[in-house]
Design a protein around this motif. Structure first.
Motif, short mmCIF file in Angstrom:
data_model
loop_
_atom_site.label_atom_id
_atom_site.label_comp_id
_atom_site.label_asym_id
_atom_site.label_seq_id
_atom_site.Cartn_x
_atom_site.Cartn_y
_atom_site.Cartn_z
N SER A 260 124.69 89.55 95.28
CA SER A 260 123.99 89.13 94.06
C SER A 260 122.97 88.04 94.35
N LEU A 261 122.15 88.27 95.32
CA LEU A 261 121.18 87.26 95.75
C LEU A 261 120.18 86.96 94.65
N LYS A 262 119.76 85.69 94.63
CA LYS A 262 118.82 85.20 93.64
C LYS A 262 117.59 84.64 94.34
N PRO A 263 116.45 84.59 93.67
CA PRO A 263 115.26 84.01 94.30
C PRO A 263 115.51 82.58 94.81
N GLU A 264 116.34 81.83 94.12
CA GLU A 264 116.62 80.45 94.55
C GLU A 264 117.46 80.37 95.81
N ASP A 265 117.95 81.50 96.30
CA ASP A 265 118.65 81.53 97.58
C ASP A 265 117.67 81.62 98.75
N GLY B 73 141.54 79.82 107.59
CA GLY B 73 142.40 79.83 106.42
C GLY B 73 141.89 79.03 105.24
N ARG B 74 140.87 78.23 105.47
CA ARG B 74 140.31 77.45 104.36
C ARG B 74 138.80 77.56 104.38
N THR B 75 138.24 77.77 103.21
CA THR B 75 136.80 77.89 103.09
C THR B 75 136.26 76.90 102.06
N TYR B 76 134.98 76.60 102.19
CA TYR B 76 134.31 75.64 101.33
C TYR B 76 132.97 76.25 100.91
N TYR B 77 132.58 76.02 99.66
CA TYR B 77 131.32 76.55 99.17
C TYR B 77 130.63 75.55 98.27
N VAL B 78 129.30 75.57 98.32
CA VAL B 78 128.55 74.83 97.32
C VAL B 78 128.68 75.59 96.01
N ASP B 79 128.66 74.88 94.90
CA ASP B 79 128.93 75.51 93.60
C ASP B 79 127.99 76.67 93.32
N SER B 80 126.75 76.57 93.74
CA SER B 80 125.76 77.58 93.37
C SER B 80 126.00 78.94 94.01
N VAL B 81 126.86 79.01 95.02
CA VAL B 81 127.10 80.30 95.67
C VAL B 81 128.53 80.79 95.49
N LYS B 82 129.36 80.00 94.86
CA LYS B 82 130.76 80.42 94.65
C LYS B 82 130.82 81.73 93.87
N GLY B 83 131.64 82.65 94.36
CA GLY B 83 131.76 83.95 93.72
C GLY B 83 130.73 84.96 94.19
N ARG B 84 129.71 84.51 94.92
CA ARG B 84 128.67 85.42 95.42
C ARG B 84 128.67 85.51 96.94
#
Length: 120
Positions: free
Chosen positions: A84-89, A55-66
């Motif tokens: 929406s993967l990026k090279p920095e992933d 019921g609760r999730t956590y994300y690092v800012d750089s992946v939020k929304g993706r």
């Protein structure tokens, strides 16, 4: 004892999607489940976490929304949908199990990892 096995990594182009899976042997429903990653020459980085009920999730800012983390306790499986993967992933992605806040990088168990490579 808990064993975690990740799968789903691969080589993709920027903008593509991947879905990682982590299958657990043993009882993981009492743990927070997390995905973290480590790129060459960089420190381990928390990516996403989910609480025991889902019921609760956590994300690092750089992946939020993706990225989206989810879990199916009946199947002892945790997923990480990456859009929406990026090279920095690009990194080795690990699944972990923790009894504390998943952002603390303190894991009781973790898997062998699965490589994700994103080309530009």
């Amino acid at each position: 004892q808990v064993q975690l096995v990740e799968s789903g990594g691969g080589l993709v182009q920027a903008g593509d999607s991947l879905r990682l899976s982590c299958v657990a042997s043993g009882r993981t429903f009492s743990y927070y489940m997390v995905w973290f990653r480590q790129a060459p020459g960089k420190e381990r980085e928390f990516v996403a976490g989910i609480n025991r009920s889902g019921g609760r999730t956590y994300y690092v800012d750089s992946v939020k929304g993706r990225f989206t983390i989810s879990r199916d306790n009946a199947k002892n499986t945790v997923y990480l949908q990456m859009n929406s993967l990026k090279p920095e992933d690009t990194a080795v992605y690990y699944c972990g199990a923790s009894q504390v806040d998943p952002r603390r990088l303190e894991y009781d168990y973790w898997g062998q990892g699965t490589q994700v490579t994103v080309s530009s």
